[in-house]
Design a protein around this motif. Sequence first.
Motif, PDB file in Angstrom:
ATOM      1  N   THR A 154      -7.236  11.112  -2.293  1.00 10.10           N
ATOM      2  CA  THR A 154      -6.401  11.556  -1.635  1.00 10.10           C
ATOM      3  C   THR A 154      -6.041  12.408  -0.307  1.00 10.10           C
ATOM      4  OG1 THR A 154      -5.844  11.654  -4.588  1.00 10.10           O
ATOM      5  CG2 THR A 154      -4.609  12.565  -3.338  1.00 10.10           C
ATOM      6  N   GLN A 155      -7.071  13.371  -0.617  1.00 13.61           N
ATOM      7  CA  GLN A 155      -7.300  13.807   0.730  1.00 13.61           C
ATOM      8  C   GLN A 155      -6.607  12.775   1.924  1.00 13.61           C
ATOM      9  OE1 GLN A 155     -10.467  16.342   0.506  1.00 13.61           O
ATOM     10  NE2 GLN A 155      -8.701  17.690  -0.624  1.00 13.61           N
ATOM     11  N   THR A 156      -7.660  11.643   1.987  1.00 13.95           N
ATOM     12  CA  THR A 156      -7.396  10.972   3.269  1.00 13.95           C
ATOM     13  C   THR A 156      -5.988  10.121   3.521  1.00 13.95           C
ATOM     14  OG1 THR A 156      -9.214  10.502   2.813  1.00 13.95           O
ATOM     15  CG2 THR A 156      -8.512   9.223   4.316  1.00 13.95           C
ATOM     16  N   VAL A 157      -5.519   9.889   2.005  1.00 18.95           N
ATOM     17  CA  VAL A 157      -4.634   9.047   2.320  1.00 18.95           C
ATOM     18  C   VAL A 157      -3.231   9.856   2.212  1.00 18.95           C
ATOM     19  CG1 VAL A 157      -2.783   7.809   0.391  1.00 18.95           C
ATOM     20  CG2 VAL A 157      -4.951   7.556   0.298  1.00 18.95           C
ATOM     21  N   ASN A 158      -3.580  11.260   2.185  1.00 18.92           N
ATOM     22  CA  ASN A 158      -2.264  12.377   3.326  1.00 18.92           C
ATOM     23  C   ASN A 158      -2.789  12.666   4.035  1.00 18.92           C
ATOM     24  OD1 ASN A 158      -1.182  13.243   0.137  1.00 18.92           O
ATOM     25  ND2 ASN A 158      -2.582  14.935   0.448  1.00 18.92           N
ATOM     26  N   ARG A 159      -4.036  12.241   4.643  1.00 17.95           N
ATOM     27  CA  ARG A 159      -3.732  12.426   6.631  1.00 17.95           C
ATOM     28  C   ARG A 159      -3.428  10.592   6.366  1.00 17.95           C
ATOM     29  NH1 ARG A 159      -8.569  14.459   4.825  1.00 17.95           N
ATOM     30  NH2 ARG A 159      -9.706  12.774   5.593  1.00 17.95           N
ATOM     31  N   LEU A 160      -3.121   9.944   6.651  1.00 13.60           N
ATOM     32  CA  LEU A 160      -2.993   8.195   6.701  1.00 13.60           C
ATOM     33  C   LEU A 160      -1.313   8.420   6.633  1.00 13.60           C
ATOM     34  CD1 LEU A 160      -3.159   5.363   7.928  1.00 13.60           C
ATOM     35  CD2 LEU A 160      -3.611   5.335   5.835  1.00 13.60           C
ATOM     36  N   HIS A 161      -0.575   9.187   5.865  1.00 13.82           N
ATOM     37  CA  HIS A 161       0.482   8.977   5.787  1.00 13.82           C
ATOM     38  C   HIS A 161       1.223   9.870   6.996  1.00 13.82           C
ATOM     39  CE1 HIS A 161       2.755   7.413   2.331  1.00 13.82           C
ATOM     40  NE2 HIS A 161       1.251   7.799   1.451  1.00 13.82           N
ATOM     41  N   ALA A 162       0.903  11.251   7.236  1.00 15.36           N
ATOM     42  CA  ALA A 162       1.082  12.009   8.378  1.00 15.36           C
ATOM     43  C   ALA A 162       0.752  10.888   9.082  1.00 15.36           C
ATOM     44  CB  ALA A 162       0.595  13.003   7.507  1.00 15.36           C
ATOM     45  N   LEU A 163       0.556  10.363   9.933  1.00 14.53           N
ATOM     46  CA  LEU A 163      -0.002  10.025  11.009  1.00 14.53           C
ATOM     47  C   LEU A 163       0.991   8.849  11.324  1.00 14.53           C
ATOM     48  CD1 LEU A 163      -4.165   9.417  11.426  1.00 14.53           C
ATOM     49  CD2 LEU A 163      -2.643  10.878  12.878  1.00 14.53           C
ATOM     50  N   LEU A 164       1.442   7.970  10.045  1.00 10.82           N
ATOM     51  CA  LEU A 164       2.183   6.620   9.870  1.00 10.82           C
ATOM     52  C   LEU A 164       3.211   6.840  10.241  1.00 10.82           C
ATOM     53  CD1 LEU A 164       0.261   4.596   6.712  1.00 10.82           C
ATOM     54  CD2 LEU A 164       0.781   4.651   9.704  1.00 10.82           C
ATOM     55  N   THR A 165       3.997   8.666   9.673  1.00  9.11           N
ATOM     56  CA  THR A 165       5.221   9.358  10.025  1.00  9.11           C
ATOM     57  C   THR A 165       5.326   9.007  11.535  1.00  9.11           C
ATOM     58  OG1 THR A 165       4.837  10.789   9.443  1.00  9.11           O
ATOM     59  CG2 THR A 165       5.341   9.964   7.934  1.00  9.11           C
ATOM     60  N   LYS A 166       4.247   9.441  12.409  1.00 10.80           N
ATOM     61  CA  LYS A 166       4.388   9.341  13.696  1.00 10.80           C
ATOM     62  C   LYS A 166       4.426   8.402  14.348  1.00 10.80           C
ATOM     63  CE  LYS A 166       2.335  13.719  13.367  1.00 10.80           C
ATOM     64  NZ  LYS A 166       1.069  14.858  14.479  1.00 10.80           N
ATOM     65  N   LEU A 167       4.198   6.639  13.761  1.00  8.21           N
ATOM     66  CA  LEU A 167       3.574   5.785  14.302  1.00  8.21           C
ATOM     67  C   LEU A 167       5.384   4.798  13.724  1.00  8.21           C
ATOM     68  CD1 LEU A 167      -0.217   5.336  13.883  1.00  8.21           C
ATOM     69  CD2 LEU A 167       1.348   5.494  16.318  1.00  8.21           C
ATOM     70  N   LEU A 168       5.337   4.858  12.478  1.00 12.24           N
ATOM     71  CA  LEU A 168       6.153   4.340  12.277  1.00 12.24           C
ATOM     72  C   LEU A 168       7.699   4.913  11.694  1.00 12.24           C
ATOM     73  CD1 LEU A 168       4.364   2.096   9.817  1.00 12.24           C
ATOM     74  CD2 LEU A 168       4.852   1.613  11.835  1.00 12.24           C
ATOM     75  N   ASP A 169       9.035   4.353  12.085  1.00 15.10           N
ATOM     76  CA  ASP A 169      10.274   4.773  11.728  1.00 15.10           C
ATOM     77  C   ASP A 169      10.436   5.454  10.401  1.00 15.10           C
ATOM     78  OD1 ASP A 169      10.588   4.794  14.960  1.00 15.10           O
ATOM     79  OD2 ASP A 169      11.993   2.882  14.900  1.00 15.10           O
ATOM     80  N   ALA A 170      10.327   4.096   9.716  1.00 13.19           N
ATOM     81  CA  ALA A 170      11.182   5.090   8.083  1.00 13.19           C
ATOM     82  C   ALA A 170       9.356   5.014   7.553  1.00 13.19           C
ATOM     83  CB  ALA A 170      10.879   2.859   7.437  1.00 13.19           C
ATOM     84  N   GLY A 171       8.128   5.208   7.354  1.00 11.16           N
ATOM     85  CA  GLY A 171       6.769   5.344   7.158  1.00 11.16           C
ATOM     86  C   GLY A 171       7.003   4.705   6.211  1.00 11.16           C
ATOM     87  N   LEU A 172       5.872   4.562   5.424  1.00  8.33           N
ATOM     88  CA  LEU A 172       5.307   3.901   3.769  1.00  8.33           C
ATOM     89  C   LEU A 172       5.847   4.381   2.595  1.00  8.33           C
ATOM     90  CD1 LEU A 172       2.321   2.471   6.309  1.00  8.33           C
ATOM     91  CD2 LEU A 172       4.192   1.074   5.512  1.00  8.33           C
ATOM     92  N   PRO A 173       5.507   3.247   1.713  1.00  6.60           N
ATOM     93  CA  PRO A 173       6.240   3.922   0.145  1.00  6.60           C
ATOM     94  C   PRO A 173       4.416   4.912  -0.279  1.00  6.60           C
ATOM     95  CG  PRO A 173       6.014   1.353   0.399  1.00  6.60           C
ATOM     96  CD  PRO A 173       5.378   2.213   1.329  1.00  6.60           C
ATOM     97  N   ARG A 174       5.621   6.121  -0.821  1.00  8.72           N
ATOM     98  CA  ARG A 174       4.396   6.870  -1.609  1.00  8.72           C
ATOM     99  C   ARG A 174       2.893   6.213  -1.991  1.00  8.72           C
ATOM    100  NH1 ARG A 174       5.379  12.312  -3.537  1.00  8.72           N
ATOM    101  NH2 ARG A 174       7.777  11.918  -3.502  1.00  8.72           N
ATOM    102  N   LYS A 175       2.824   5.676  -2.895  1.00  9.19           N
ATOM    103  CA  LYS A 175       1.698   4.785  -3.637  1.00  9.19           C
ATOM    104  C   LYS A 175       1.295   3.889  -2.598  1.00  9.19           C
ATOM    105  CE  LYS A 175       2.979   4.763  -8.521  1.00  9.19           C
ATOM    106  NZ  LYS A 175       3.089   4.199  -9.807  1.00  9.19           N
ATOM    107  N   LEU A 176       0.282   4.359  -1.454  1.00  9.11           N
ATOM    108  CA  LEU A 176      -0.225   3.834  -0.336  1.00  9.11           C
ATOM    109  C   LEU A 176      -1.283   3.467  -0.738  1.00  9.11           C
ATOM    110  CD1 LEU A 176       0.376   2.838   2.827  1.00  9.11           C
ATOM    111  CD2 LEU A 176      -1.096   5.339   3.203  1.00  9.11           C
ATOM    112  N   THR A 177      -1.964   1.998  -0.408  1.00  4.93           N
ATOM    113  CA  THR A 177      -3.536   1.601  -0.541  1.00  4.93           C
ATOM    114  C   THR A 177      -3.640   1.197   0.764  1.00  4.93           C
ATOM    115  OG1 THR A 177      -2.677  -0.937  -0.079  1.00  4.93           O
ATOM    116  CG2 THR A 177      -2.499   0.297  -2.415  1.00  4.93           C
ATOM    117  N   ALA A 178      -5.139   0.670   0.784  1.00  4.70           N
ATOM    118  CA  ALA A 178      -5.069   0.774   3.243  1.00  4.70           C
ATOM    119  C   ALA A 178      -4.475  -1.150   3.090  1.00  4.70           C
ATOM    120  CB  ALA A 178      -6.907   0.092   2.571  1.00  4.70           C
ATOM    121  N   ASP A 179      -4.351  -1.476   1.788  1.00  5.01           N
ATOM    122  CA  ASP A 179      -3.639  -3.488   2.815  1.00  5.01           C
ATOM    123  C   ASP A 179      -2.498  -2.845   3.163  1.00  5.01           C
ATOM    124  OD1 ASP A 179      -6.684  -4.790   1.551  1.00  5.01           O
ATOM    125  OD2 ASP A 179      -5.354  -5.002   0.341  1.00  5.01           O
ATOM    126  N   ILE A 180      -1.355  -1.902   2.418  1.00  3.63           N
ATOM    127  CA  ILE A 180      -0.480  -1.777   2.376  1.00  3.63           C
ATOM    128  C   ILE A 180      -0.158  -0.871   3.765  1.00  3.63           C
ATOM    129  CG2 ILE A 180       1.795  -0.262   2.663  1.00  3.63           C
ATOM    130  CD1 ILE A 180       1.110  -0.530  -0.361  1.00  3.63           C
TER     131      ILE A 180
END
Length: 356
Positions: A154-180
């Motif tokens: 969960t902590q790792t997914v949260n860190r990934l979410h934070a990074l992706l908001t800087k790389l993707l304009d719209a971010g990604l869904p809350r239920k984030l998987t490695a494949d997505i």
Amino acid sequence: MPSLQLTDTVGDQVVIAVDPHKASWTAVAVDRRLQPLATMRVPAGKAGYRQLRRFARAWPQARWAIEGARGLGAPLTSWLAADGIAVLDVPAELARRVRLLSAGHGRKSDEADALSVGIAAQTATRLHAARTDEAVAALRALIEHREDLVRTRTQTVNRLHALLTKLLDAGLPRKLTADIAAKALRRVRPEDTLGHTLRALAADLVAEIRRLDRRITAIAEQISAAVAASGTTLTELHGIGDLLAAKIGARTAGIDRFRSAAAFASYCGVAPLEASSGDVRRHRLSRAGDRQLNCALHIMAITQIRRPTAGQAYYQRKRAKGKSHKEALRSPKRRLRDVVYRTMIRDTDTSLLTAA
């Protein structure tokens, strides 16, 4: 070097109370007058155990009591059990309350904690003897390890979410998987140094999530195998799968140590507490008990009220009488604790008959 302080021995009933930590054990001999007779601090381990046994020779008939006998005190409990010595398991919350209510203004030290354990052992009437069931201990270790892995994921997914908001304009869904996340990263083509760095870090986190997923799956398979080998029928109850059955079995550590369903309910923290005053009779929600067991029963109740079950019908009747969601949920939750208790008692009786 262990410290040893002796006073005159008073009384014929002594408790050797131990406050365990990762690196040390602090023991206090407490007499019937709830007075300390001697204290000793030893390093945790075999050498410390031998020193404690020599320390206890002054009181051959003494009982042993350990705070958290199935937690940090588990190694000491196991060695005492191997030598045929029974141990009282003193809950940490009970010892804390004794310390706060004792003279000394609640000052905290290892000696004060051990003394509180001894006072609780001398005065409490419903303490359980700690048992060292290797199968239960192994199951609990698997459950706790899986929970640690899930927490890390969960902590790792949260860190990934934070990074992706800087790389993707719209971010990604809350239920984030490695494949997505991996699919989204393939569309990212940064041109600056910062973008390249963030993308590389995100790719590392995706790889870490995949590794954690594999480990969590492997542990879950081990837990399922252990549950199947135990012969429990808890998994036949609606709302209880292998993981919940394992948690209930591991946290209960032997249903036969509870004298009744009410005692089990109190241990789980689902028995209401009386809060009456004068002519007013009322009860309040208990915040005591094993919160992990309480959580397991809560998940079972939530699952049942979402499906066409007897639990859902009972919940709906309570709602029809004007109860709030939380108030109505407590009623099936209390009934389910009795179902779980009876099921585990029946499993125990069946295993005893099979063994005979």
